[in-house]
Design a protein around this motif. Structure first.
Motif, short mmCIF file in Angstrom:
data_model
loop_
_atom_site.label_atom_id
_atom_site.label_comp_id
_atom_site.label_asym_id
_atom_site.label_seq_id
_atom_site.Cartn_x
_atom_site.Cartn_y
_atom_site.Cartn_z
N LEU A 90 101.39 106.04 33.05
CA LEU A 90 101.99 105.10 32.02
C LEU A 90 103.40 105.21 32.15
N LEU A 91 104.05 103.94 31.81
CA LEU A 91 105.46 103.92 31.84
C LEU A 91 105.97 103.51 30.14
N VAL A 92 106.75 104.31 29.80
CA VAL A 92 107.07 104.25 28.30
C VAL A 92 108.56 103.75 28.29
N ARG A 93 108.75 102.47 27.67
CA ARG A 93 110.03 101.94 27.39
C ARG A 93 110.43 102.16 26.20
N GLU A 94 111.96 102.40 26.27
CA GLU A 94 112.56 102.60 24.59
C GLU A 94 113.42 101.39 24.65
N LYS A 95 113.48 101.09 23.33
CA LYS A 95 114.30 99.84 22.94
C LYS A 95 115.50 100.47 22.32
N LYS A 97 119.71 98.89 20.77
CA LYS A 97 120.34 97.77 20.29
C LYS A 97 121.59 97.70 21.04
N ASN A 104 114.87 96.59 25.79
CA ASN A 104 114.59 97.72 26.61
C ASN A 104 115.43 98.44 27.45
N ARG A 109 108.46 107.78 33.18
CA ARG A 109 107.08 107.65 33.72
C ARG A 109 106.32 109.11 33.25
N ARG A 159 111.60 113.23 23.57
CA ARG A 159 111.67 111.97 22.84
C ARG A 159 110.95 111.11 23.14
N PHE A 160 110.47 110.77 24.68
CA PHE A 160 109.77 109.79 24.88
C PHE A 160 108.41 110.21 24.88
N LEU A 164 105.32 108.09 22.63
CA LEU A 164 104.41 107.61 23.37
C LEU A 164 103.33 108.24 22.38
N LEU A 167 102.78 105.99 19.37
CA LEU A 167 102.32 104.70 19.57
C LEU A 167 100.67 104.82 19.84
N ARG A 170 99.07 105.37 16.35
CA ARG A 170 99.21 104.48 15.45
C ARG A 170 98.03 103.31 15.75
N ILE B 299 109.73 101.11 18.68
CA ILE B 299 111.06 101.37 19.68
C ILE B 299 110.51 101.50 20.85
N TYR B 300 109.15 102.12 21.00
CA TYR B 300 108.62 102.38 22.50
C TYR B 300 107.63 101.66 22.63
N THR B 301 107.49 101.19 24.10
CA THR B 301 106.11 100.34 24.26
C THR B 301 105.70 101.07 25.66
N GLN B 303 103.39 100.70 29.16
CA GLN B 303 102.87 99.95 30.21
C GLN B 303 102.01 100.44 31.13
N LEU B 305 100.64 101.83 34.65
CA LEU B 305 101.32 101.45 36.10
C LEU B 305 100.04 101.49 37.13
#
Lengths: 270, 305
Positions: A90-95, A97, A104, A109, A159-160, A164, A167, A170, B299-301, B303, B305
């Protein structure tokens, strides 16, 4: 043959390293000696079919605890059941501002993330086993080994991982069910684990651990297959294997329905 | 009644999706816009993966377009020549859009790009239409006849384009390159945003080209039909994200809604209809803008791979 070789070398090594490898759980009872009880696990469905009306399922995991020599069951027997879905990278993306807009900005990874993870226990995890044991056997969401690939620092990795896990929790794909396992008279156990509707398909494992005095004394694994069936399976396979045919069918369907509606309403107006 | 969506991989309430399709269908029947700009965010809000929402709403618009197009061609409300030129531009645009979509998906900025495009485009079009229609409504109330929609019938840059064709239905004598470029832009955005292009085409034809109002909606639907059909195919071939069950549910609602909407709009004055459309478009734009600047829910998404 391979398993025997593993057991032989593993005896010389530290136990924790050995048990990180799931296939080796099978030879665990050998190491623990014959005086320990044995688990006879079963599951209500070894194959869960996702059909058009699928809104989730309840998996019933049950079984018996066999004590050698008919020794009366000692009090304080606990059971933990861990259900894991197929692992995926998986790829975790962080948003963050940036200039007033959330975009993002960073990513991490993870090489093997269980697509589904549920643990059911008879008592709160903290009272069952030591944190060390829980970490070795990956009991509890916080103890999952997610194998991050390119992290800069431990803090960032945590943090990542937290993002993960949050999410997954949830969406109901990671869950802890404390007290969902009941043990009767120290010999029979049963656990009811809900499987949500958006569960990924694939081959699942259900690991059952027998725990006494904070120690894992027996373990057993069962396989569960979760797959799409009937029309759902047909649609999903068609979309992957015959994309041209699938796309043309989608267009044909929309043309047909649009034409039918115009025809029907045209009749009504006249 | 819950139904499992095989590609989206989740279970939805079928009635909610049909009603959503129906509401969007009414809007598209009334205003000649595809309605994808409403379906896509609502589906994403419902939990459908964005790629599936974009791809499946394109399929839905194809059905709504056919439904509306048949009604309009009965009243000679379609300029097939202009429609064909728009379609050619749209074909080139959607092919490039499919390529861009994949590139952006790889860099991980597709959400932001889609969001920014939505806000900029919807805001610009919504404001323009609101201003124009408000003037027309005020004029009508004061007993004057509404001013013509386009003040400059022939814009300089359009007139400067080489090679002129006569478009009889539209009542125009302009270079086919102008509708070709318009179709190209609409096709590009259709693939990227899941919007049927109608809400770009309708204002552009009305305000930029000065196309006769009688054929605007029908011609836009003609173009939308081909472009969304191509979009569906492109998505089926590249992202594998078209969900037939989801599209089917949306279609049942939207083809019915489109018919209801097209008879409703005959009871409303055209400038009032334009004003209603501009308000809807502005509401969506404001909602999207807030979505970009407010702290997101997640905040996290993730995807694969």
């Amino acid at each position: 043959m391979r398993l025997a070789a593993h057991c032989g070398t593993a005896a010389n090594r530290a136990l924790p390293r050995l048990s990180r490898l799931p296939p080796l759980l099978a030879c665990l009872p050998l190491l623990l000696g014959a005086a320990e009880p044995k688990l006879v696990p079963d599951v209500s469905d070894t194959q869960v079919d996702i059909a058009y009306s699928f809104t989730g399922a309840n998996l019933l995991l049950f079984g018996a605890i066999l004590y050698p020599g008919g020794r009366p069951p000692a009090p304080g027997t606990d059971v933990a059941v861990v259900i894991k879905g197929p692992s995926e990278p998986l790829l975790v993306r962080e948003k963050a501002k940036v200039a007033g807009i959330w975009i993002n900005h960073a990513s991490e990874r993870f090489r093997s993330v269980p697509s589904f993870y549920a643990v059911a226990t008879s008592r709160p995890l903290g009272q069952l086993v030591s944190p060390r044991t829980a970490a070795i056997y990956e009991i509890g969401i916080g103890n999952l080994l997610l194998s991050p690939a390119n992290s800069a620092s431990a803090g960032e990795r945590a943090r990542f991982e937290q993002g993960l896990i949050d999410l997954k929790r949830r969406s109901g794909l990671y869950a802890e069910h404390v007290g969902a396992v009941s043990v009767r008279e120290g010999v029979l156990y049963r656990a009811l684990v809900p499987i949500p509707a958006r569960v990924p398909v694939g081959s699942y494992t259900a690991e059952t651990y027998l725990i006494r005095n904070g120690r894992i004394v027996a373990a057993a694994t069962r396989q569960i297959g979760i797959g799409k069936s009937g029309f759902e399976r047909f649609v999903a396979t068609a979309a992957e294997r015959y994309p041209l045919f699938y796309g043309l069918s989608a267009i044909a369907l929309s043309l047909l329905l649009g034409w039918l509606a115009a025809l029907g309403f045209g009749r009504v107006r006249r | 009644m819950h139904l499992y969506l095989p590609i989206a991989g989740l279970s939805v309430n079928a009635l909610v999706i049909v009603l959503l399709g129906g509401a969007v269908g009414v809007l598209s029947g009334m205003f000649g816009v595809g309605g994808g700009f409403l379906t896509t965010p609502l589906l994403i809000f419902y939990g459908v993966p964005p790629a599936v929402a974009v791809a499946s709403s394109a399929t839905q618009i194809t059905g709504a377009s056919v439904s509306g197009l048949i009604a309009h061609s009965r009243r000679q409300g379609v300029d097939f020549r202009m429609g064909t030129v728009l379609v050619m531009g749209g074909a080139v645009g959607s092919l490039l859009g499919g390529f861009l979509f994949r590139v952006l998906q790889k860099t991980g900025q597709i959400d932001t790009i889609i969001g920014l495009l939505y806000v900029a485009l919807l805001g610009w079009i919504g404001l323009g239409m609101a201003r124009e229609s408000a003037r027309a409504v005020v004029a009508r109330r004061d007993g004057r006849s509404p001013p013509p929609i386009t003040t400059k019938r022939h814009r300089k840059w359009i007139a400067a384009l080489p090679m002129r064709w006569r478009f009889y239905g539209a009542g125009l004598y302009i270079s086919p390159l102008a509708p070709f470029l318009l179709g190209f832009v609409a096709g590009l955005l259709t693939v990227l945003m899941g919007v049927g292009g109608g809400f770009i085409l309708v204002p552009a034809m009305l305000y930029l080209f000065g196309v006769s109002a009688r054929v605007v909606v029908g011609t836009s639907l003609f173009q939308g039909l081909f472009v969304t059909a191509t979009t569906t195919l492109v998505h089926a071939l590249t992202t594998h994200a078209v969900d037939l069950v989801l599209a089917g549910l949306l279609l049942i609602g939207s083809v019915t809604g489109a018919q209801i909407g097209s008879s409703l709009v005959q009871k409303v004055r055209p400038e009032r209809a334009r004003m209603m459309l501009s308000l809807i478009v502005l509401t969506v734009a404001i909602r999207m803008a807030l979505g970009l600047t407010w702290r997101p829910d997640a905040i996290y998404t993730l995807q694969l791979l």
